[in-house]
Structure formats: C-alpha cells, structure tokens
Enzyme design. Structure first.
Site, PDB file in Angstrom:
ATOM      1  N   GLU A 168       0.806  -1.232   0.000  1.00  0.00           N
ATOM      2  CA  GLU A 168       0.000   0.000   0.000  1.00  0.00           C
ATOM      3  C   GLU A 168       0.834   1.275   0.000  1.00  0.00           C
ATOM      4  O   GLU A 168       0.754   2.104   0.912  1.00  0.00           O
ATOM      5  CB  GLU A 168      -0.971  -0.021   1.182  1.00  0.00           C
ATOM      6  CG  GLU A 168      -2.004  -1.112   1.046  1.00  0.00           C
ATOM      7  CD  GLU A 168      -3.134  -1.020   2.067  1.00  0.00           C
ATOM      8  OE1 GLU A 168      -3.023  -0.232   3.005  1.00  0.00           O
ATOM      9  OE2 GLU A 168      -4.123  -1.738   1.897  1.00  0.00           O
ATOM     10  N   GLU A 380      -5.938  -8.386   0.150  1.00  0.00           N
ATOM     11  CA  GLU A 380      -6.641  -8.019   1.375  1.00  0.00           C
ATOM     12  C   GLU A 380      -8.079  -7.677   1.018  1.00  0.00           C
ATOM     13  O   GLU A 380      -8.337  -7.092  -0.039  1.00  0.00           O
ATOM     14  CB  GLU A 380      -6.013  -6.795   2.069  1.00  0.00           C
ATOM     15  CG  GLU A 380      -4.699  -7.064   2.759  1.00  0.00           C
ATOM     16  CD  GLU A 380      -4.150  -5.855   3.500  1.00  0.00           C
ATOM     17  OE1 GLU A 380      -4.944  -5.093   4.093  1.00  0.00           O
ATOM     18  OE2 GLU A 380      -2.918  -5.687   3.484  1.00  0.00           O
TER      19      GLU A 380
HETATM   20  C1  BG6 Z   1      -4.750  -2.327   5.065  1.00  0.00           C
HETATM   21  C2  BG6 Z   1      -3.395  -2.657   5.620  1.00  0.00           C
HETATM   22  O1  BG6 Z   1      -4.739  -1.007   4.668  1.00  0.00           O
HETATM   23  O2  BG6 Z   1      -5.831  -2.360   5.918  1.00  0.00           O
HETATM   24  C3  BG6 Z   1      -3.412  -3.547   6.836  1.00  0.00           C
HETATM   25  O3  BG6 Z   1      -2.566  -3.197   4.633  1.00  0.00           O
HETATM   26  C4  BG6 Z   1      -4.528  -3.128   7.753  1.00  0.00           C
HETATM   27  O4  BG6 Z   1      -2.152  -3.496   7.437  1.00  0.00           O
HETATM   28  C5  BG6 Z   1      -5.843  -3.261   6.998  1.00  0.00           C
HETATM   29  O5  BG6 Z   1      -4.575  -3.809   8.960  1.00  0.00           O
HETATM   30  C6  BG6 Z   1      -7.075  -2.963   7.833  1.00  0.00           C
HETATM   31  O6  BG6 Z   1      -7.001  -1.678   8.389  1.00  0.00           O
HETATM   32  P1  BG6 Z   1      -7.167  -1.470   9.950  1.00  0.00           P
HETATM   33  O7  BG6 Z   1      -6.900  -0.031  10.199  1.00  0.00           O
HETATM   34  O8  BG6 Z   1      -8.559  -1.862  10.265  1.00  0.00           O
HETATM   35  O9  BG6 Z   1      -6.173  -2.359  10.601  1.00  0.00           O
END
Ligand code: BG6
Length: 481
Positions: A168, A380
């Site tokens: 990211e 993700e």
């Molecule tokens: C993504 C990241 O942006 O979102 C992760 O790559 C992150 O590292 C995930 O954990 C979810 O976001 P958050 O803030 O809920 O942990």
C-alpha cells in the site's frame, strides 16, 4: 486456465497478515525495533490500544495457525517479512534466529501444501534506518531496499515464488508522518510525500529487477489499496472530481508500477500545487525497467470512496479513520482544487465507518483489467468488527460471512467479464493488531483470545466464518451458503 465453478483451477484461496500485526516477539531472538514497535507504543500511550509487542503471538503459535489454515483448506497464505527480524540494522549482519524463523515457517506451509505470498515491506521499517537517515526521507532507502530484496531472494528464493515488494504505497504516502516518519521535521511538508513516493518507485523497481534476476520462475508484484472513487452526484464538477480522485489515488501508483510512467494529469497537479519531486537522470528509465518485471497486482480492497468538487479555500488533509469504533465519525480527505471526500448515501458503513460496497470490488477489478490487462490477486479484503467469544468457545460472526460472500460474488462477476484473478487472500487469517483500532477490531477466521489490556494466552478458536470459508474453498467458490 480452466474455470471451475466460476473460479480458475488452482485458484489461490487463503488469507493475509502482516508481520508486525501478528508476530509479536518484538524484541526476541535478536530482532531489533522497527517503526511500528515505536508507533504502536505511542498509540498505546495515547489511546490505550495494544502495542506491537505480542499482538497475536504468531511467532510462537505459527505451527498451530498453519495447521488451522490447512484445516480450512488454504492454498496460499500472504505474510510479510519483519525486516528488522532478519536484518536488525536494516542492512549488514543478518540475525540467524530471525532468518531461521521464516525458513521454518515456509517449511511448515509447504508441508501443508500452502503457497507463501511474501510481502517484503508492510509498514515496519527498521528503526536503525530511520535513526540513520530518516527512512524514506533519504534516497539511500533505494539502495538499502535493494540490499534487503537481494538478501531475501538469495535466502528464500527456493522457498517462495510470489513476491510483493511494498504494501500500500499510496497509503504510506498519504499517512507518511504516521506510518513512516518518526521525526517531526517535515511533518507538515506535503512535498516530502511525493519525493518519498518517487524513492519508493525506484526501490520497488530495483527490488523487482533483483528478484527476477535471482529467483527463477518468480512472480513479482506490489499490493495497493484500490478503491474506486465515485462522484457524489452527476453534476459535471463532481464527475470531474471523481476522475481526478481516481487518477490521484489509484492510477498514479498503478501507472508507475505497471506502465513505468507517471500519470500526466497528476504530475501537472503536483507542479501547480508546489508538490513536485526531484527526478535524477536515469530514474525514469529505472522505473520503466521495473515495470517490465511486474507480473501481477496485489489488490487490497475494503471500501469504495465518494467525492465531490472541492470547496474553495479548504486546506489539504488526509482521510482520518474512525478511531472510536462506534460508527459515525470520519474526517474526509481534501485535496485542494482537485476533490473532496464525502459520504456515499447509498452505502451502509461498518462500526468503523467503512462503507460496505461489493460492487466497488467488481468495478475496480474490471477497471484494472481493461486499463492494464494484467493478472491480479486479492491480497486483502475483509470486515473489521467486534466479535464475542461465547462460553462454549464458539464465535458467531454472520456479518463477516455476509461481507465475504458478497465480495466473492463480485469476484465471480469480474472473472466472467474477463478479469484474470489468481487468488483471494482476505484480511486476515487470525485476529491481529489493527493499524488504527487495536485488537478489539477483529478481522480473522481464527479468533485469538486476548484483549487490548490483557494478552492472556492468545488461545485460538474457530469462528463460524472459519467453517463457512472451509466449505467455500472445498467447492472452489461454488457453495457460498
Ligand atoms: C490495510 C493494511 O490497509 O488495511 C493492513 O494493509 C490493515 O495493514 C488493513 O490492517 C485494515 O485496516 P485497519 O486499520 O482496520 O487495521
């Protein structure tokens, strides 16, 4: 590739994590501190969330976790290497125990038929490099990142086929003060962000070239936060703002990785705003060569965005995530003279103010395919929510099942429209430390019994989504009920 039940044969069903968010053992077996160890201590002191010292304790539970992943039928597992675990000072002397940890983990995964998908850097820069020269503030990062990439390729090249250089990059650029830079110097200097972005493009290119040179059959990519930005209305100014937001937030990063070029309209905007970065002779050629080694794009998708024409006079600021977990509050991004974020009235938000939008996933996948014609892998996607561990050890998370079900349907529709999708690795395999909301915001199929205040024994439990996902994988995505 033959398509079976709507998904290609050999489709990589799995899940994702990152090192600092799940490993713990922050100062164990020779590992030195990284930025996230420091940043999460600050978050702990300010807001009471857990720090990064234990998180899900994956370092000590990895065998049990891999066995649970195998029970779900995982074909892949996305993880990242904790840079300061293998090279405590960022470059130079390796840490034998840290290096061995990943050999053991890869062996465990392969023994269970699970393909590792490895991110080199997921937000956790060794503090040694931050202290030495301010991390991405310095061009030295380009060479040090290449050093690290070459080290990884030589050490793990025979065990890992899928490589992601940076996680990211656009998010790092947007939140560079929080996610990368500890020093307060340049904190308010937005120009610094795009200089750092340029260094990351160079570092990524060098790493991609190195992996291709050293690892036969390697497949290299990078994972980007991908969100389509819709116009708030059909007013032409809003539609134009949406186009600009998509260029600025998505294609500026994809164009550099995939085409090896900088998006002209974004460069013109940066120039007008006094944010333009310095380019040295040979830089653009290097970025171009890097793009020739780019095999697939890792798509991280949680939500879509919505924008309108910018309000004159509003100053620049990034989107602020919801920090309360009680819905409602979110501060939208403003890029003066370009776009302004706003709520999408058609979508329902999570407790953490993320709009749920499966169609947005289909939208962005088709955009990427039509624009670049490159294979993609979901690296993700997921729902952060509060879960309850019942007395009998069960966890009922129908909201997560529903979220993932709808996103898998969107993937199916995208594949039917020609998208070359290699795999689905939702966030996350097990509960882990959120970047903004501690441990209480859970994403996993595997429940980890701990709270922000009490690490307990981090015992693992299977959520309802665990059993549901197992069935999805067993039927290659056919049975979503
Ligand atoms: C993504 C990241 O942006 O979102 C992760 O790559 C992150 O590292 C995930 O954990 C979810 O976001 P958050 O803030 O809920 O942990």
């Amino acid at each position: 590739m033959e398509v079976v039940n709507g998904f290609p044969e050999g489709f990589l069903w799995g899940a994702a994590t990152s090192a600092y968010q799940c490993e713990g053992a922050a100062l164990e077996d020779g590992k030195k501190e990284n930025q996230q160890d420091v940043i999460n201590r600050q978050i702990h002191d300010e807001r009471g969330y857990a720090d990064a010292s234990v998180t899900a304790d994956f370092y000590h539970h990895y065998k049990e976790d891999v066995a649970l992943m195998a029970e779900m039928g995982f074909k892949s597992f996305r993880l990242s290497i904790n840079w300061s675990r293998v090279l405590p000072d960022g470059v130079g002397e390796p840490n034998p125990k840290g290096v061995q940890f990943y050999h053991d983990l890869f062996a465990e995964l392969h023994a269970h038929g699970i393909e590792p998908i490895v991110t080199m850097w997921h937000y956790d820069l060794p503090m040694a490099l931050v202290e030495k020269y301010g991390g991405w503030r310095s061009r030295q990062m380009v060479d040090d990142f290449e050093y690290y990439a070459r080290f990884l390729a030589k050490e793990y090249g025979s065990e890992v086929r899928y490589w992601l250089t940076i996680n990211e990059q656009s998010i790092v650029v947007n939140y560079i003060d929080k996610k990368n830079l500890i020093s307060k110097e340049d904190f308010y200097n937005p120009r610094y962000r795009y200089q750092a972005n340029h260094y990351m493009n160079l570092a990524h290119a060098k790493a991609a070239i190195a992996i291709h040179e050293l690892v036969p059959n390697a497949l290299v990519g990078a994972a980007l936060d991908c969100a389509p930005y819709y116009p708030a209305s059909s007013a032409p100014q809003d539609v134009l703002a949406s186009r600009h937001a998509n260029e600025f937030k998505n294609y500026f990063y994809m164009d550099a990785y995939i085409k090896g070029t900088y998006t002209p309209s974004v460069l013109a905007y940066l120039e007008r705003q006094g944010l333009m970065f310095d380019v040295e002779p040979g830089d653009l050629e290097l970025i171009k060569r890097g793009s020739e080694c780019f095999d697939f794009l890792g798509v991280n998708y949680y939500q879509s965005g919505c924008v309108k024409a910018p309000t004159p006079g509003k100053s620049r600021h990034p989107k602020e995530n919801n920090k309360t977990g009680k819905g409602g509050h979110v501060e939208y991004e403003v890029q003066p003279d370009l776009f302004e974020g706003t709520k999408n009235e058609y979508l329902v938000d999570t407790d953490f103010s993320m709009p749920i939008d499966p169609s947005g996933l289909q939208f962005i996948l088709e955009e990427i395919n039509d624009r670049y014609g490159i294979p993609v892998m979901i690296c993700e996607n997921g729902l952060g929510a509060y879960d309850t561990l019942e007395k009998d050890g069960s966890i009922h998370d129908p909201y997560r099942i529903e979220y993932i079900r709808q996103h898998i349907k969107a993937m199916k529709a995208a594949i039917a429209n020609g998208v070359q999708l290699w795999g689905y690795n939702p966030w996350s395999a097990m509960d882990l430390l959120s970047t903004s909301n501690g441990i209480a915001k859970r994403y996993g199929f595997i429940y980890v019994d701990r709270t922000d205040d009490d690490v307990r024994e981090c015992r693992r439990y299977r959520k309802d989504s665990f059993y549901w996902y197992k069935n999805v994988i067993a039927t290659n995505g056919k049975n979503l009920e």
